[in-house]
Write an enzyme that holds these catalytic residues in place. Structure first.
Site, PDB file in Angstrom:
ATOM      1  N   GLY A 143     -20.075   6.884   3.789  1.00  0.00           N
ATOM      2  CA  GLY A 143     -19.707   7.307   2.076  1.00  0.00           C
ATOM      3  C   GLY A 143     -19.623   7.283   1.040  1.00  0.00           C
ATOM      4  O   GLY A 143     -20.121   6.059  -0.041  1.00  0.00           O
TER       5      GLY A 143
ATOM      6  N   LYS B  92       0.727  -0.964   0.168  1.00  0.00           N
ATOM      7  CA  LYS B  92       0.489   0.082   0.041  1.00  0.00           C
ATOM      8  C   LYS B  92       0.498   0.895   0.325  1.00  0.00           C
ATOM      9  O   LYS B  92       2.084   1.518   0.519  1.00  0.00           O
ATOM     10  CB  LYS B  92      -0.870   0.010   1.292  1.00  0.00           C
TER      11      LYS B  92
ATOM     12  N   GLY C 108     -18.462   7.999  -1.782  1.00  0.00           N
ATOM     13  CA  GLY C 108     -17.005   8.159  -3.390  1.00  0.00           C
ATOM     14  C   GLY C 108     -17.261   6.923  -3.828  1.00  0.00           C
ATOM     15  O   GLY C 108     -18.296   6.661  -4.264  1.00  0.00           O
ATOM     16  N   ASN C 109     -16.192   6.716  -4.762  1.00  0.00           N
ATOM     17  CA  ASN C 109     -15.990   5.506  -5.998  1.00  0.00           C
ATOM     18  C   ASN C 109     -16.708   4.515  -5.701  1.00  0.00           C
ATOM     19  O   ASN C 109     -17.578   4.358  -5.786  1.00  0.00           O
ATOM     20  CB  ASN C 109     -14.810   4.988  -6.225  1.00  0.00           C
ATOM     21  N   ALA C 110     -16.124   3.732  -4.085  1.00  0.00           N
ATOM     22  CA  ALA C 110     -17.225   2.390  -3.334  1.00  0.00           C
ATOM     23  C   ALA C 110     -18.776   2.514  -3.693  1.00  0.00           C
ATOM     24  O   ALA C 110     -19.376   2.455  -4.050  1.00  0.00           O
ATOM     25  CB  ALA C 110     -16.438   1.851  -2.802  1.00  0.00           C
ATOM     26  N   GLY C 111     -18.837   3.624  -2.894  1.00  0.00           N
ATOM     27  CA  GLY C 111     -19.931   4.144  -1.860  1.00  0.00           C
ATOM     28  C   GLY C 111     -21.426   4.254  -3.172  1.00  0.00           C
ATOM     29  O   GLY C 111     -23.006   3.900  -2.751  1.00  0.00           O
TER      30      GLY C 111
HETATM   31  N1  GLU Z   1      -7.175   0.312  -2.923  1.00  0.00           N
HETATM   32  C1  GLU Z   1      -8.303  -0.788  -3.150  1.00  0.00           C
HETATM   33  C2  GLU Z   1      -8.070  -1.339  -2.134  1.00  0.00           C
HETATM   34  O1  GLU Z   1      -7.600  -1.527  -1.110  1.00  0.00           O
HETATM   35  C3  GLU Z   1      -7.953  -1.403  -4.359  1.00  0.00           C
HETATM   36  C4  GLU Z   1      -5.948  -1.893  -4.988  1.00  0.00           C
HETATM   37  C5  GLU Z   1      -5.866  -2.235  -5.925  1.00  0.00           C
HETATM   38  O2  GLU Z   1      -6.748  -2.513  -6.962  1.00  0.00           O
HETATM   39  O3  GLU Z   1      -4.705  -3.022  -6.141  1.00  0.00           O
HETATM   40  O4  GLU Z   1      -8.285  -3.158  -2.181  1.00  0.00           O
END
Ligand code: GLU
Length: 407
Positions: free
Chosen positions: A215, A103, A217-220
């Protein structure tokens, strides 16, 4: 606020006790392989130079190359990036894809930067970490406040530095730039597949199921949209500036349009206001935290009324809150399963890039559904077998795979 890394480690300890993990393996799994620190000087639009601090934590690559997003946020810290990279390791292993955990993050408020400044920051980040990444080493992706455009700049900068093409160095790119179909909404789509399986287990019919999403954003926002298209009733959504509620069910497309116009869901026509605290205690069937860590805590968990929590964010529930929810009989579909659709399609993107292929949206979704449903089923069975919560069950399956590979 409790430390994300401390929380992650207590989750590990809990799983280690259930599976009687070898103490040496347990100790090894407490530390990232390395954390790269970078200071990124950026020439701002006014000609001054500002230096931003960034990180890349490479937690574990026993199952495959390090994998995980890069976050741009003012609260980024080494502690947080380490925790998020640990969760990436667990996540990839829990859904059984051949990738490790990594990360990245930069301490910045991207909302205060111009597009040009963000581009220079993103290229500067790659100038700092390029020796440590690559399609055969470590593959970043989007996370909080990072976008396909940013992935594109990063790919370009990396390829300039190494002097050859390597589209698989980063995922979450735009389709035109080597991205995968369905990647833009895959985190939510994976959460939807989990919700469908969960609803079957709990005997909930979509039309009778109410959902609140913290939330937007993109996910929510994608989660709210897809679930609403399947007949689920989305009664409330919030973002960092406020919230919108309608007990009869929100018109999610209208809320989204309002946000596009005003930058917030707050005040969308035909809705009542609701705060980020209030939404957690709403009387709904499914609560979806979809923003950041440490949202459901020891202080507020007792007031959660939902039957289930589906964690689209990473680390939204603290270990103390987990205990309280378990006592209340609330099922938590953990982040490492519920939001794994994002990294799973990232894995598909990397695989397509490495092989020089481009798969159809239908192909991607079929493969994603298969992975999500089988991981959900396996984790549910493990939970039943040991009478543990789903998070611990996901950790047990994941740590089994990682430790076997490390041996
Ligand atoms: N940021 C996303 C996560 O936390 C996706 C990570 C990725 O696609 O490598 O799972």
């Amino acid at each position: 606020m409790s430390s994300a890394y401390t929380n992650a480690m207590s989750q590990l300890d809990k799983a280690a006790a259930v599976m009687k993990l070898d103490p040496n393996m347990h100790e090894t799994l407490r530390y990232p392989n390395r954390v790269v620190h970078v200071n990124i000087p950026v020439t701002m639009d006014d000609g001054s130079v500002k230096v931003f601090q960034g990180f890349r934590s490479q937690f574990n690559n026993a199952l495959g190359v390090y994998k995980g997003g890069i976050r741009y946020h003012w609260n980024v810290s080494e502690d947080e990036v380490k925790a998020l990279s640990f969760w990436m390791m667990v996540k990839c292993a829990a859904v059984n894809i051949p990738m490790g955990g990594g990360k990245g993050g930069v301490i910045v408020n991207p909302k205060e930067l111009s597009e040009g400044e963000i581009e220079r920051l993103s290229r500067g980040y790659v100038q700092g970490v390029w020796r440590n990444i690559g399609s055969d080493k470590d593959v970043p992706a989007p996370d909080v406040y990072t976008t396909p455009q940013i992935m594109g700049w990063m790919r370009d900068e990396y390829e300039k530095l190494v002097g050859h093409e390597d589209p698989g160095v980063i995922t979450g790119k735009s389709i035109e730039n080597g991205g995968s179909e369905a990647r833009s909404y895959s985190t939510a789509q994976g959460g939807v597949y989990c919700t469908i399986e969960l609803a079957k287990k709990l005997g909930l019919q979509p039309e009778e199921t109410t959902v609140a999403v913290q939330g937007f954003g993109n996910a929510g926002s994608h989660m709210a949209k897809i679930l609403s298209g399947l007949g689920y009733k989305i009664v409330a959504v919030t973002d960092s500036k406020g919230g919108a509620m309608n007990r009869e069910g929100l018109d999610v497309a209208a809320v989204e349009a309002h946000k596009a116009e005003t930058r917030s869901v707050s005040g969308a026509p035909g809705t009542e206001a609701i705060s980020n605290d209030e939404i957690l205690h709403l009387d709904v069937d499914i609560l979806v935290p979809a923003a950041l860590e440490n949202v459901i805590t020891a202080e507020n968990a007792a007031g959660v009324q939902a039957k289930a929590v589906v964690e689209l964010a990473n680390g939204p529930t603290t270990p103390e809150a987990d205990e309280i929810l378990k006592e209340k009989g609330i099922v938590v579909v953990p982040d490492v399963l519920a939001n794994a659709g994002g990294v799973t399609v990232s894995y598909f993107e990397w695989d397509q890039n490495v092989k020089g292929e481009h798969w159809s949206e239908e192909d991607v979704l079929t493969k994603l559904e298969k992975i999500m449903v089988s991981a959900f089923t396996e984790i549910w069975e493990t939970k039943e077998q040991h009478s543990i919560d789903m998070r611990t069950a996901a950790f047990v399956k994941a740590i089994e795979r990682v430790s076997e590979a490390m041996k």
